[in-house]
Design an enzyme around this catalytic site. Structure first.
Site, PDB file in Angstrom:
ATOM      1  N   ARG A  65       0.842  -1.252  -0.035  1.00 49.68           N
ATOM      2  CA  ARG A  65      -0.091   0.021   0.064  1.00 49.68           C
ATOM      3  C   ARG A  65       0.970   1.198   0.282  1.00 49.68           C
ATOM      4  O   ARG A  65       0.525   2.281  -0.469  1.00 49.68           O
ATOM      5  CB  ARG A  65      -0.814  -0.204   1.236  1.00 49.68           C
ATOM      6  CG  ARG A  65      -2.190  -0.914   1.129  1.00 49.68           C
ATOM      7  CD  ARG A  65      -3.028  -0.913   2.414  1.00 49.68           C
ATOM      8  NE  ARG A  65      -4.366  -1.576   1.640  1.00 49.68           N
ATOM      9  CZ  ARG A  65      -5.088  -1.951   2.546  1.00 49.68           C
ATOM     10  NH1 ARG A  65      -4.917  -1.795   4.129  1.00 49.68           N
ATOM     11  NH2 ARG A  65      -6.428  -2.722   2.430  1.00 49.68           N
ATOM     12  N   LYS A 230     -17.655 -17.282   3.935  1.00 48.89           N
ATOM     13  CA  LYS A 230     -19.241 -17.146   4.013  1.00 48.89           C
ATOM     14  C   LYS A 230     -20.121 -16.761   2.619  1.00 48.89           C
ATOM     15  O   LYS A 230     -19.663 -15.706   2.012  1.00 48.89           O
ATOM     16  CB  LYS A 230     -19.685 -16.538   5.092  1.00 48.89           C
ATOM     17  CG  LYS A 230     -19.004 -17.188   6.466  1.00 48.89           C
ATOM     18  CD  LYS A 230     -19.596 -16.124   7.489  1.00 48.89           C
ATOM     19  CE  LYS A 230     -19.171 -16.688   8.677  1.00 48.89           C
ATOM     20  NZ  LYS A 230     -19.641 -15.726   9.928  1.00 48.89           N
ATOM     21  N   GLY A 384      -7.846  -7.845  -0.144  1.00 52.29           N
ATOM     22  CA  GLY A 384      -8.130  -8.832   1.137  1.00 52.29           C
ATOM     23  C   GLY A 384      -7.502  -9.957   1.143  1.00 52.29           C
ATOM     24  O   GLY A 384      -6.266 -10.119   0.580  1.00 52.29           O
ATOM     25  N   GLY A 407     -12.548  -4.658   1.326  1.00 53.97           N
ATOM     26  CA  GLY A 407     -13.911  -4.261   1.406  1.00 53.97           C
ATOM     27  C   GLY A 407     -14.367  -3.512   0.361  1.00 53.97           C
ATOM     28  O   GLY A 407     -15.770  -3.466  -0.139  1.00 53.97           O
TER      29      GLY A 407
HETATM   30  P1  AMP Z   1     -13.458 -14.040   3.218  1.00 55.05           P
HETATM   31  O1  AMP Z   1     -12.858 -13.166   4.196  1.00 55.05           O
HETATM   32  O2  AMP Z   1     -14.766 -14.448   3.222  1.00 55.05           O
HETATM   33  O3  AMP Z   1     -12.927 -14.039   1.686  1.00 55.05           O
HETATM   34  O4  AMP Z   1     -12.687 -15.622   3.689  1.00 55.05           O
HETATM   35  C1  AMP Z   1     -11.212 -15.887   3.747  1.00 55.05           C
HETATM   36  C2  AMP Z   1     -11.122 -17.138   4.504  1.00 55.05           C
HETATM   37  O5  AMP Z   1     -11.904 -17.857   4.297  1.00 55.05           O
HETATM   38  C3  AMP Z   1      -9.538 -17.392   4.538  1.00 55.05           C
HETATM   39  O6  AMP Z   1      -9.284 -17.472   5.652  1.00 55.05           O
HETATM   40  C4  AMP Z   1      -9.931 -18.814   4.282  1.00 55.05           C
HETATM   41  O7  AMP Z   1      -8.939 -19.692   5.251  1.00 55.05           O
HETATM   42  C5  AMP Z   1     -11.319 -19.188   4.651  1.00 55.05           C
HETATM   43  N1  AMP Z   1     -11.805 -20.509   4.078  1.00 55.05           N
HETATM   44  C6  AMP Z   1     -11.857 -20.736   2.623  1.00 55.05           C
HETATM   45  N2  AMP Z   1     -12.396 -21.881   2.653  1.00 55.05           N
HETATM   46  C7  AMP Z   1     -12.661 -22.401   3.648  1.00 55.05           C
HETATM   47  C8  AMP Z   1     -13.445 -23.768   4.001  1.00 55.05           C
HETATM   48  N3  AMP Z   1     -13.695 -24.521   3.071  1.00 55.05           N
HETATM   49  N4  AMP Z   1     -13.673 -23.935   5.304  1.00 55.05           N
HETATM   50  C9  AMP Z   1     -13.328 -22.848   5.953  1.00 55.05           C
HETATM   51  N5  AMP Z   1     -12.503 -21.828   6.194  1.00 55.05           N
HETATM   52  C10 AMP Z   1     -12.294 -21.461   4.646  1.00 55.05           C
END
Ligand code: AMP
Length: 427
Positions: A65, A230, A384, A407
């Protein structure tokens, strides 16, 4: 003054906004005044940067950054501006916290710029020290203010702090894409009280141009890849992208909600029961729109959430009740890579699995490889965790653009207006 344009909707992007069947591929540009449109000679220029960098024991562990902010700062120095930098760092929640001081950033920026960046140590951010430092500036000098979030009003977009910041400068430049999705004093409120121009910097321009062209005017085929933990955090992104893409790939933890929605066994994998119907609705929408929606056909299932866990690859619907899916399987990686091959625009947000653990990083690596191998395509990583994954896995320099805002890029992909961009003067 940017007062009139604070309410300007998605005027941020002009040109041909297309639908899936429409015209596509021509360059569209951000319709905001930039540092190229103003004269800063002898003027005090407040520049909102995104210096929210990871620190460990006072050391900056990722300076992407800082490097990304250099072009705007160099331009303003060369043009004879008095360059006052400001940024937030972490979440001090309105209190001075020495471990979240921007002092280490001033030191490193001095090295990167090859000239002194004077640090205005001041717990009030715009207190006597900061004012004295600004008063003493000559043309081409650079001063960095203390962490804007030392002030509780910052994140509330309060008037008093916005006025204080504005009182320091003649002209305002917003180059902090990473906070563009927030309306805070230092990126939005301040624009109401600056007498002169409020414009965007080169980084902001580049981010919006890349993301805007990819999403609103893509060269096709356009493939989007979503992953991460999620469904609930990406519902609007899925919905918005289904109106734009030719193929949508869903991996990571969010895929299990799609599988469970069809009654398939997902064991102890991440699952959001409340979003099962939403997953089915999105599949229906994809079908109606003629979008290919791909979810994993196999999974690497583990008996613990740990790199030391026992694991095996199982087919869709075959995850044992006492195991959890931590990565996509080999067949899925092949399926996804095939879908990426031949794409002319690819946008990726969210890892395919728990890439932080080497045993479950393979799916993410394969997707990164497929993107890196594309020729003549625009490949964009939406900040991110995906940016961290791509850099950590060594594919950073193979991508067209890696966003500095997680974000912010997510909200952009949702089709939302970014207040930090809207607040700049229209061209
Ligand atoms: P996000 O911030 O929603 O993009 O999520 C990123 C995080 O999702 C990372 O830290 C990954 O380790 C986690 N992640 C990805 N796939 C899985 C999974 N199958 N089960 C649990 N965590 C996951």
């Amino acid at each position: 003054m940017a007062f009139s344009s604070v309410c300007g909707g998605l005027t941020a992007i002009s040109g041909n906004i297309t639908n899936r069947k429409g015209k596509f591929g021509g360059k569209i540009m951000l319709n905001k005044k930039s540092v190229d449109d103003i004269n800063v000679k002898g003027k005090k220029v407040l520049v909102r940067c995104d210096f929210n960098v990871p620190l460990q024991d006072g050391k900056i562990t990722d300076e992407n950054r800082l490097v990304a902010a250099l072009p705007t700062i160099k331009k303003l120095i060369a043009d004879g501006g008095k360059v006052i930098l400001c940024s937030h760092l972490g979440k001090p929640k309105g209190e001075p916290k020495p471990e979240l001081s921007l002092a280490p950033v001033a030191k490193r920026m001095s090295e990167l710029l090859g000239q002194e960046v004077k640090f205005a140590a001041d717990n009030n951010v715009v207190g006597d020290n900061a004012k004295a430092a600004v008063d003493a500036m000559a043309e081409g000098d650079v001063v960095l203010l203390e962490n804007t979030r030392y002030r509780a009003e910052e994140t509330k977009n309060g008037e008093a702090f916005s006025k204080e910041l504005a009182s320091l400068c003649d002209v305002f430049v917003n180059d902090a894409f990473g906070t563009a999705h927030r309306a805070h004093c230092s990126n939005v409120g301040v624009t109401e009280f600056v007498d002169g121009d409020c414009v965007v910097g080169y980084l902001m321009q580049k981010e919006i141009d890349f993301l805007g062209n990819a999403v609103n005017n893509p060269v096709r085929p356009f493939v989007a890849i979503l992953g991460g933990a999620k469904v609930s955090s990406k519902i609007s992104v899925i919905n918005n992208l289904l109106d734009k893409v030719d193929t949508l790939i869903i991996g990571g933890g969010m895929a299990y909600t799609f599988m469970a929605a069809h009654g398939e066994e997902v064991g102890k994998s991440l699952l959001e029961e409340d979003y099962k119907q939403y997953a089915l609705d999105m599949e229906k929408k994809a079908e109606e729109k003629g979008v290919k929606l791909l979810i994993p056909v196999d999974t690497v299932a583990a008996d613990d959430f740990s790199n030391d866990a026992n694991f095996k690859t199982v087919g869709r619907g075959e995850i044992p009740a006492d195991m959890e899916g931590l990565d996509i399987g080999e067949e899925s990686a092949k399926l996804f890579a095939d879908a990426i091959n031949g794409a002319k625009t690819v946008v990726w947000n969210g890892p395919m699995g728990c890439f932080e653990m080497p045993n479950f990083a393979k799916g993410t690596v394969e997707v990164a490889k497929a993107m890196a191998g594309l020729e003549g395509a625009t490949t964009i990583i939406g900040g991110g965790d995906s940016a961290a994954a791509v850099n950590q896995l060594g594919f950073g320099d193979k991508m067209t653009h890696i966003s500095t805002g997680g974000g912010a890029s997510l909200e952009f992909l949702e089709g939302k207006e970014l207040p930090g961009v809207a607040a700049a003067d229209d061209k």
